[in-house]
Design a protein around this motif. Structure first.
Motif, PDB file in Angstrom:
ATOM      1  N   HIS A   3       0.829  -1.199   0.000  1.00 33.94           N
ATOM      2  CA  HIS A   3       0.000   0.000   0.000  1.00 33.94           C
ATOM      3  C   HIS A   3       0.871   1.259   0.000  1.00 33.94           C
ATOM      4  CE1 HIS A   3      -3.226   2.761   1.004  1.00 33.94           C
ATOM      5  NE2 HIS A   3      -2.533   3.154   2.059  1.00 33.94           N
ATOM      6  N   LYS A   4       1.923   1.266   0.810  1.00 33.15           N
ATOM      7  CA  LYS A   4       2.804   2.427   0.892  1.00 33.15           C
ATOM      8  C   LYS A   4       3.569   2.645  -0.411  1.00 33.15           C
ATOM      9  CE  LYS A   4       3.170   2.344   5.851  1.00 33.15           C
ATOM     10  NZ  LYS A   4       3.997   2.178   7.022  1.00 33.15           N
ATOM     11  N   LEU A   5       3.937   1.573  -1.078  1.00 27.52           N
ATOM     12  CA  LEU A   5       4.618   1.702  -2.366  1.00 27.52           C
ATOM     13  C   LEU A   5       3.698   2.334  -3.414  1.00 27.52           C
ATOM     14  CD1 LEU A   5       6.614  -1.641  -2.554  1.00 27.52           C
ATOM     15  CD2 LEU A   5       7.524   0.659  -2.197  1.00 27.52           C
ATOM     16  N   PHE A   6       2.422   1.945  -3.412  1.00 23.09           N
ATOM     17  CA  PHE A   6       1.473   2.545  -4.349  1.00 23.09           C
ATOM     18  C   PHE A   6       1.238   4.020  -4.029  1.00 23.09           C
ATOM     19  CE2 PHE A   6       0.018  -1.908  -5.214  1.00 23.09           C
ATOM     20  CZ  PHE A   6       0.344  -1.905  -6.558  1.00 23.09           C
ATOM     21  N   LEU A   7       1.204   4.377  -2.740  1.00 22.22           N
ATOM     22  CA  LEU A   7       1.072   5.784  -2.356  1.00 22.22           C
ATOM     23  C   LEU A   7       2.282   6.578  -2.840  1.00 22.22           C
ATOM     24  CD1 LEU A   7      -0.370   5.594   1.264  1.00 22.22           C
ATOM     25  CD2 LEU A   7      -1.521   6.445  -0.774  1.00 22.22           C
ATOM     26  N   LEU A   8       3.446   6.017  -2.675  1.00 19.18           N
ATOM     27  CA  LEU A   8       4.675   6.665  -3.115  1.00 19.18           C
ATOM     28  C   LEU A   8       4.688   6.819  -4.636  1.00 19.18           C
ATOM     29  CD1 LEU A   8       7.346   7.829  -2.100  1.00 19.18           C
ATOM     30  CD2 LEU A   8       8.334   5.547  -2.341  1.00 19.18           C
ATOM     31  N   TYR A   9       4.265   5.784  -5.351  1.00 22.42           N
ATOM     32  CA  TYR A   9       4.199   5.835  -6.811  1.00 22.42           C
ATOM     33  C   TYR A   9       3.253   6.958  -7.264  1.00 22.42           C
ATOM     34  CZ  TYR A   9       3.332   4.490 -11.641  1.00 22.42           C
ATOM     35  OH  TYR A   9       3.202   4.498 -12.996  1.00 22.42           O
ATOM     36  N   ALA A  10       2.065   7.034  -6.654  1.00 21.04           N
ATOM     37  CA  ALA A  10       1.101   8.080  -7.009  1.00 21.04           C
ATOM     38  C   ALA A  10       1.677   9.466  -6.719  1.00 21.04           C
ATOM     39  CB  ALA A  10      -0.209   7.866  -6.259  1.00 21.04           C
ATOM     40  N   SER A  48      -5.782  15.703 -15.114  1.00 21.49           N
ATOM     41  CA  SER A  48      -5.226  17.052 -15.036  1.00 21.49           C
ATOM     42  C   SER A  48      -4.129  17.124 -13.981  1.00 21.49           C
ATOM     43  CB  SER A  48      -6.322  18.060 -14.694  1.00 21.49           C
ATOM     44  OG  SER A  48      -7.226  18.155 -15.762  1.00 21.49           O
ATOM     45  N   SER A  49      -3.324  18.174 -14.068  1.00 22.71           N
ATOM     46  CA  SER A  49      -2.125  18.273 -13.231  1.00 22.71           C
ATOM     47  C   SER A  49      -2.405  18.360 -11.741  1.00 22.71           C
ATOM     48  CB  SER A  49      -1.287  19.469 -13.669  1.00 22.71           C
ATOM     49  OG  SER A  49      -2.013  20.662 -13.493  1.00 22.71           O
ATOM     50  N   GLY A  50      -3.462  19.004 -11.327  1.00 26.85           N
ATOM     51  CA  GLY A  50      -3.714  19.186  -9.896  1.00 26.85           C
ATOM     52  C   GLY A  50      -4.444  18.041  -9.239  1.00 26.85           C
ATOM     53  N   ALA A  51      -4.829  17.023  -9.992  1.00 22.92           N
ATOM     54  CA  ALA A  51      -5.592  15.898  -9.427  1.00 22.92           C
ATOM     55  C   ALA A  51      -4.690  15.024  -8.562  1.00 22.92           C
ATOM     56  CB  ALA A  51      -6.203  15.068 -10.549  1.00 22.92           C
ATOM     57  N   ARG A  52      -5.280  14.430  -7.523  1.00 18.36           N
ATOM     58  CA  ARG A  52      -4.556  13.507  -6.639  1.00 18.36           C
ATOM     59  C   ARG A  52      -5.319  12.195  -6.586  1.00 18.36           C
ATOM     60  NH1 ARG A  52      -0.681  15.887  -3.303  1.00 18.36           N
ATOM     61  NH2 ARG A  52      -0.012  13.712  -3.262  1.00 18.36           N
ATOM     62  N   LEU A  53      -4.660  11.116  -6.946  1.00 17.02           N
ATOM     63  CA  LEU A  53      -5.273   9.784  -6.959  1.00 17.02           C
ATOM     64  C   LEU A  53      -4.534   8.894  -5.975  1.00 17.02           C
ATOM     65  CD1 LEU A  53      -6.144  11.111  -9.677  1.00 17.02           C
ATOM     66  CD2 LEU A  53      -6.004   8.867 -10.690  1.00 17.02           C
ATOM     67  N   PHE A  54      -5.282   8.257  -5.068  1.00 18.21           N
ATOM     68  CA  PHE A  54      -4.702   7.407  -4.043  1.00 18.21           C
ATOM     69  C   PHE A  54      -5.304   6.007  -4.110  1.00 18.21           C
ATOM     70  CE2 PHE A  54      -4.709  11.753  -2.355  1.00 18.21           C
ATOM     71  CZ  PHE A  54      -3.351  11.929  -2.147  1.00 18.21           C
ATOM     72  N   CYS A  55      -4.537   5.017  -3.649  1.00 22.68           N
ATOM     73  CA  CYS A  55      -4.966   3.608  -3.620  1.00 22.68           C
ATOM     74  C   CYS A  55      -5.315   3.129  -5.029  1.00 22.68           C
ATOM     75  CB  CYS A  55      -6.119   3.404  -2.647  1.00 22.68           C
ATOM     76  SG  CYS A  55      -5.756   3.957  -0.979  1.00 22.68           S
ATOM     77  N   LEU A  56      -4.408   3.322  -5.939  1.00 24.97           N
ATOM     78  CA  LEU A  56      -4.620   3.038  -7.356  1.00 24.97           C
ATOM     79  C   LEU A  56      -5.109   1.625  -7.677  1.00 24.97           C
ATOM     80  CD1 LEU A  56      -1.546   4.975  -8.774  1.00 24.97           C
ATOM     81  CD2 LEU A  56      -3.954   5.658  -8.876  1.00 24.97           C
ATOM     82  N   PRO A  57      -4.668   0.573  -6.981  1.00 25.99           N
ATOM     83  CA  PRO A  57      -5.149  -0.764  -7.342  1.00 25.99           C
ATOM     84  C   PRO A  57      -6.665  -0.938  -7.196  1.00 25.99           C
ATOM     85  CG  PRO A  57      -3.165  -0.951  -6.023  1.00 25.99           C
ATOM     86  CD  PRO A  57      -3.587   0.497  -5.989  1.00 25.99           C
ATOM     87  N   ASN A  58      -7.308  -0.089  -6.400  1.00 28.89           N
ATOM     88  CA  ASN A  58      -8.760  -0.167  -6.208  1.00 28.89           C
ATOM     89  C   ASN A  58      -9.533   0.726  -7.172  1.00 28.89           C
ATOM     90  OD1 ASN A  58      -8.557  -1.987  -4.089  1.00 28.89           O
ATOM     91  ND2 ASN A  58      -8.429  -0.369  -2.561  1.00 28.89           N
ATOM     92  N   LEU A  59      -8.843   1.407  -8.062  1.00 28.04           N
ATOM     93  CA  LEU A  59      -9.485   2.321  -9.014  1.00 28.04           C
ATOM     94  C   LEU A  59      -9.595   1.653 -10.380  1.00 28.04           C
ATOM     95  CD1 LEU A  59     -10.625   5.121  -9.655  1.00 28.04           C
ATOM     96  CD2 LEU A  59      -8.287   5.899 -10.051  1.00 28.04           C
TER      97      LEU A  59
END
Length: 170
Positions: A3-10, A48-59
């Motif tokens: 989970h932390k690796l995906f947060l770091l990647y995002a 867009s540039s200002g968007a923030r996406l978290f927990c990518l595997p669940n999206l």
């Protein structure tokens, strides 16, 4: 740890692409980087540039999905965006809620529920979609609305909490 690796990647995607202008090819590039860690992603995913996406595997996103600037998507539980979904400026989608524990929400157990946004739907600016929210295909969630329950008929939804304003075609 995963989970932390995906947060770091995002975070790295956001940090290294936020300065790129919001033009189609660059938004598709940013979307392509995010899609590498996502559950599923169709073609032409634009972020867009200002968007923030978290927990990518669940999206999960269908084809031709557009995420506007300053959108926050926190997919602690599954979030599904159908084909041709648009998420407007400043909107937030979060698939988890806090609960009360001994007079505090800080340490209460998390409640998580899937969010589903149907094909062709538009989430207008500054809308909030909470855990368990379901917007049918070809529907509009009005700006500033709060969607926290499931709807099944295509139409226009708005208010706090969101309710049906008008069915499509009527």
């Amino acid at each position: 740890m995963k989970h932390k690796l995906f947060l770091l990647y995002a975070w790295f995607i956001w940090a290294f692409t936020f300065f790129l202008p919001d033009i189609g090819v660059l938004m598709r590039f940013r979307g392509g980087l995010y899609s590498l860690a996502m559950g599923e992603c169709g073609k032409n995913f634009q972020v867009s540039s200002g968007a923030r996406l978290f927990c990518l595997p669940n999206l999960t996103c269908g084809n031709d999905v557009y995420i506007a600037t300053n959108v926050v998507i926190n997919a602690c539980e599954k979030i599904i965006l159908g084909n041709e979904v648009m998420v407007g400026i400043g909107s937030t989608l979060v698939s988890g809620n806090h609960t009360l524990l001994e007079k505090s929400y800080r340490y209460g157990e998390s409640e998580r529920e899937e969010i589903f946004i149907g094909a062709g739907a538009w989430i207008a600016g500054n809308a909030l979609v909470l855990a368990g929210g379901r917007l049918p295909e070809s529907s509009l969630l009005a700006g500033g609305a709060v969607l926290s329950k499931s709807f099944y008929e295509p139409g226009i939804y708005g208010g706090i909490p969101a309710k049906l304003i008008k069915l499509n075609g009527k």
